[in-house]
Every structure is written in C-alpha cells, then in structure tokens.
Design a protein around this motif. Structure first.
Motif, mmCIF file in Angstrom:
data_model
loop_
_atom_site.group_PDB
_atom_site.id
_atom_site.type_symbol
_atom_site.label_atom_id
_atom_site.label_comp_id
_atom_site.label_asym_id
_atom_site.label_seq_id
_atom_site.Cartn_x
_atom_site.Cartn_y
_atom_site.Cartn_z
ATOM 1 N N GLY A 1 0.929 -1.285 -0.198
ATOM 2 C CA GLY A 1 -0.073 0.106 -0.008
ATOM 3 C C GLY A 1 0.896 1.150 0.018
ATOM 4 N N LYS B 1 -5.770 9.954 -8.650
ATOM 5 C CA LYS B 1 -7.037 9.833 -8.363
ATOM 6 C C LYS B 1 -7.861 11.050 -7.710
ATOM 7 N N LYS C 1 -1.295 8.967 -7.037
ATOM 8 C CA LYS C 1 -2.243 7.788 -7.657
ATOM 9 C C LYS C 1 -2.751 8.357 -8.886
ATOM 10 N N THR D 1 -4.310 -3.733 -9.339
ATOM 11 C CA THR D 1 -3.740 -3.941 -8.030
ATOM 12 C C THR D 1 -2.265 -4.764 -8.029
ATOM 13 N N THR E 1 -3.873 2.772 1.042
ATOM 14 C CA THR E 1 -4.445 2.464 -0.453
ATOM 15 C C THR E 1 -3.428 1.718 -1.429
ATOM 16 N N ASP E 2 -4.142 1.004 -2.363
ATOM 17 C CA ASP E 2 -3.302 0.188 -3.227
ATOM 18 C C ASP E 2 -2.082 0.738 -3.906
ATOM 19 N N SER F 1 -4.267 4.845 -10.165
ATOM 20 C CA SER F 1 -5.634 4.847 -10.116
ATOM 21 C C SER F 1 -6.044 4.240 -11.659
ATOM 22 N N LEU G 1 -10.253 6.607 0.309
ATOM 23 C CA LEU G 1 -9.310 5.893 0.582
ATOM 24 C C LEU G 1 -9.331 5.178 1.987
ATOM 25 N N SER G 2 -8.647 4.077 2.123
ATOM 26 C CA SER G 2 -9.138 3.142 3.429
ATOM 27 C C SER G 2 -7.938 3.879 4.314
#
Length: 192
Positions: free
Chosen positions: A33, A53, A51, A145, A136-137, A141, A59-60
């Motif tokens: 990540g 994005k 990213k 992954t 986040t991966d 974007s 996002l996590s």
C-alpha cells in the motif's frame, strides 16, 4: 528473514517520514500500500496526486486496535467487533461519521473505510506512530492492484518518500473484504 532489529529499524524509518507529512510504500496485512498520516490533509492530497486519483473517491485507513478505531469514529456499532473477530481474512469496514482525520479523506456521504491491522508490522508501526495510516493500493488509479512488490509501478516507488524494506520477495495476500456498516447496524457487503 524478518528479524526484530530490522522490523524495529523499518518502523523507525517509516515513522520519521510519516511525522514530516511524507508518503511511504509499505506491506500491509493484505497487499502493498501507499500510506501517510491519516490526520494530515497535505499528505492525503499527495496520495491523490501520486495515484492520479480524484479526491472524491475514498481511501482506506488502518488502525492498530479497537481503542484506536473508537477514537476516530463517533460510534462503532457493536456488530463491527463480531465482524472483525469472526472474519477469516482482513476486513475493511465503511463506518458512518468519522472524526479526527483529514477532511479530504472523508467523502460527501460522511463515511470512512477503516481496517484494524492484523499483521505485526502494521500494528507495531501504527501503534508507535499513534495515529491511523492511509492504506490504499500501491498503484496508479485505474490500473491493476500489484500482487507483489515487483508489480508496483516505478512512478509510485519514485513518488514515495520511503519504501519499506520488508517482505519484498514474498507474495502478498489478497485485498480485504469490504463491508458497509451503518450506525443503525445495517450491513452491506461491498467486496467479499
């Protein structure tokens, strides 16, 4: 092989970068990540830029334990603890009404995707840092992954301020399950 000394050294190096608002690329309990201090708006913005994005997408975050989870949410529905404890693989839960995190991390619907980290490195790192990390991966974007370190785009590696030197030769896991959990205890499975 991961020794206690190099685990501790990597945690300390990552924290030095995170405290300055920097970005790290790191192995999570699921996949590689990109991370930053989840309370730092400038750092979060840098992740969106890296990213490529839109910042309207979520996002996590990773937290170290239940106590930290409770600190960054208005309310944790009781069922969340059962889901976390009973899940056979890491599970990211989308909660209502986050608090104390960067404003640009929270989408218009006032939710936040958070996972309690299940691996030793992430738990130690987050615990010692004392704040949640964005997770986040490690991809641009829209691109696939990366399933291991070798698949991470060179632009991501160059755009980060530090790349953690652990588990680079190991195959990573799979992305977490994602569940949306309302404060009224409604449950919606987003990704198994």
């Amino acid at each position: 092989m991961q020794t206690k000394e190099n685990l501790s050294g990597e945690i300390n190096k990552a924290i030095q970068v995170l405290e300055k608002g920097g970005l790290i690329v790191y192995p999570t309990d699921t996949i590689w990540g990109i991370g930053c201090d989840a309370t730092n708006e400038d750092a979060v913005e840098r992740i969106y830029q890296l990213k490529k994005k839109e910042d309207t997408k979520t996002l996590s975050c990773l937290v170290a334990n239940d106590f930290m989870l409770e600190k960054y949410l208005e309310k944790v529905p009781e069922i969340a603890y059962d889901i976390i404890d009973l899940s056979e693989k890491p599970v990211t839960i989308i909660y209502d009404k986050p608090k104390g995190v960067a404003k640009n991390l929270i989408p218009p619907d006032n939710t936040l995707a958070i996972r309690v980290a299940s691996d030793k490195f992430c738990r130690y790192l987050i615990n010692k840092f004392g704040k949640p990390l964005v997770a986040t991966d490690a991809n641009i974007s829209g691109r696939p992954t990366p399933l291991d370190f070798q698949e991470i785009d060179e632009a991501i590696l160059k755009g980060a301020d530090y790349v953690v030197n652990l588990n680079r030769n190991q195959k990573t896991g799979t992305p977490s399950s994602i569940i949306k959990l309302g404060n009224d205890s409604t449950v919606k499975i987003i990704r198994e």
